[in-house]
Design an enzyme around this catalytic site. Sequence first.
Site, PDB file in Angstrom:
ATOM      1  CB  SER A  25      -8.154  -0.164  -3.916  1.00 26.94           C
ATOM      2  OG  SER A  25      -8.019  -0.282  -2.509  1.00 26.94           O
ATOM      3  CE  LYS A  68      -4.349  -0.356  -0.565  1.00 25.44           C
ATOM      4  NZ  LYS A  68      -4.954   0.268  -1.736  1.00 25.44           N
TER       5      LYS A  68
END
Length: 586
Positions: A385, A189
């Site tokens: 995502s 991330k």
Amino acid sequence: MKFLSNVIATVVGLFVFLMLFFFGIIFIAVLFGGDSNGAALKDNSVIELNLKDVKFDYAGKYKDPWMSFFSEEKNIGLTDIINAIDVASIDDNIKGISILNNNSQLGMAQSKDLRNALENFKKSGKFVMAYANSYSQKEYYLNSVANSIYLNPVGDLDFKGLSSEIMFFKDLQEKTGVKMEVLRHGKYKSAVEPFLDNKMSEANREQTSELLQSIWNSVCVEISKSRNISTSKLNEIANGLLARTPEMAKHHKLIDQIAYEDVYHNDIKKALKVKADKEYNKISINDYTKKMITTSIVAESDDKIAIIYAQGEIQSGEGDVNTIGEGSMRRSLKEARKDKKVKAIVLRIDSPGGSALTSDLIWREVELTKKVKPVVVSMGNYAASGGYYIACNANTIFAQNNTITGSIGVFGILPNFNELTKKVGINVEQVNTNNNAAGYSPFVPLDENFKAVTLESIEHIYKTFVTHVAEGRKMNFTAVDSIAQGRVWSGSEALKIGLVDKIGGLNAAIVEAARLSKTQNYTTRNYPEYEKDLDDMLSRFPFGSTKQNIIEEEIGIENYQLLQQVKKFQSRKGVQAIMPFEISIY
């Protein structure tokens, strides 16, 4: 008596004024926003393909018919244009397509869909020709499909491969005293990495390198087929910048002609067998598309395939063509689910993600819909995502090779000004009735208990995310977790690891939806229909966009886009399931 007559006169005057104002507004809307179907379509015509004003797959429509007077409905989406090109391939009036100095806002997957449409158009025996003063890599990728490619004698062609550049702010935080407290799950991330270090992590470098290489490989394969140049040769050209001048580009067969625009038009005249002193017939792609929309023949079948467009960042609220809102998305899924004429649904996703909560609400609506009728996902430039979150439970998932997907992970960022307040001489004290009453304050150090509770929330959302993916993709939790961790994948990579089912564009997804619903004769219907109020309507007027135009003119388009990114970052609330970075390929 005189007083009463004055009152009546005033009321009548106001009524007349309001009526004139109302109909005047409608007149202006029709005058400037109405569609007269453009120029007349003549025999032996060429479509001029200019997509500078086309950004979205779907241009949007509104529940309230009056909104059409104030909206950008006159704009058209890329899917409309692709459908028009398909019609043009069998239209006897159209002999070819001219891509003239095209400078679009399309992403790579959108360019792939358009490229496929142009490839199919060529199969009809009609020509596609391209001319530009200069070609960016993205524009060359699209233009390389043409039968003949022209370049201005003093122009240039950018062909050098792909690169990524990331700025890091760790040292800046220490110097200014403004710290971004980062809470995340997923070692990839990297959206938050610039706040944690002053260099790129190996995990981030790995995923970025592999993603760029995968996208570049798919670009080279497409160009190789169209130009009959090996991919190894294309990489040699890119490594040595061997197409940087028109002469070098022609020598290496990336273009066909070095010429000025008048020569290009003369060659089109020759192809059409039009005399040199005469003008050939042209029609813009926008005008041609509008003609096809307004004159299309409705199929006899009542069966429909619903296409629901999810475009932009995922946020709470109604949403619009720029953002995915829970209001319009959930309503569209419900309407399509309950409509007996709708036999299947295609969810077209072009999103880097956003709010984890909103993503879950949309996911739930897809889950309910799938129990009633098939749901097929078509991924555009991004479905990452939160964008993948709302896709993962579909019956079938399509992506292009250069689609960016995955990024299964969540994070939260909390700005903290404690060190800054100390530097400027500000002290902050708190008085609480209970241990956790204060929650989070950006002016005191991050409380460890608050941090633990927030991390617990992030872990819970991550576990839910991975569980949804595992159930939707028929994989076990461990297998999904191993390819998750926030890592971003290209469409071709995602196919190999099971995140998508097939490579293909929107049309392929529609065909699959029809197959699953066992219907052969059908029409399509586009969703969402947005619900907007008076303020939204007025913002559509020319004076409503003046602020943006003025800022763009003063600071430039690139700086304005950077400003919009800052505003977008500031607007994000709650835990985010969003792609770690934004990729723009030029």
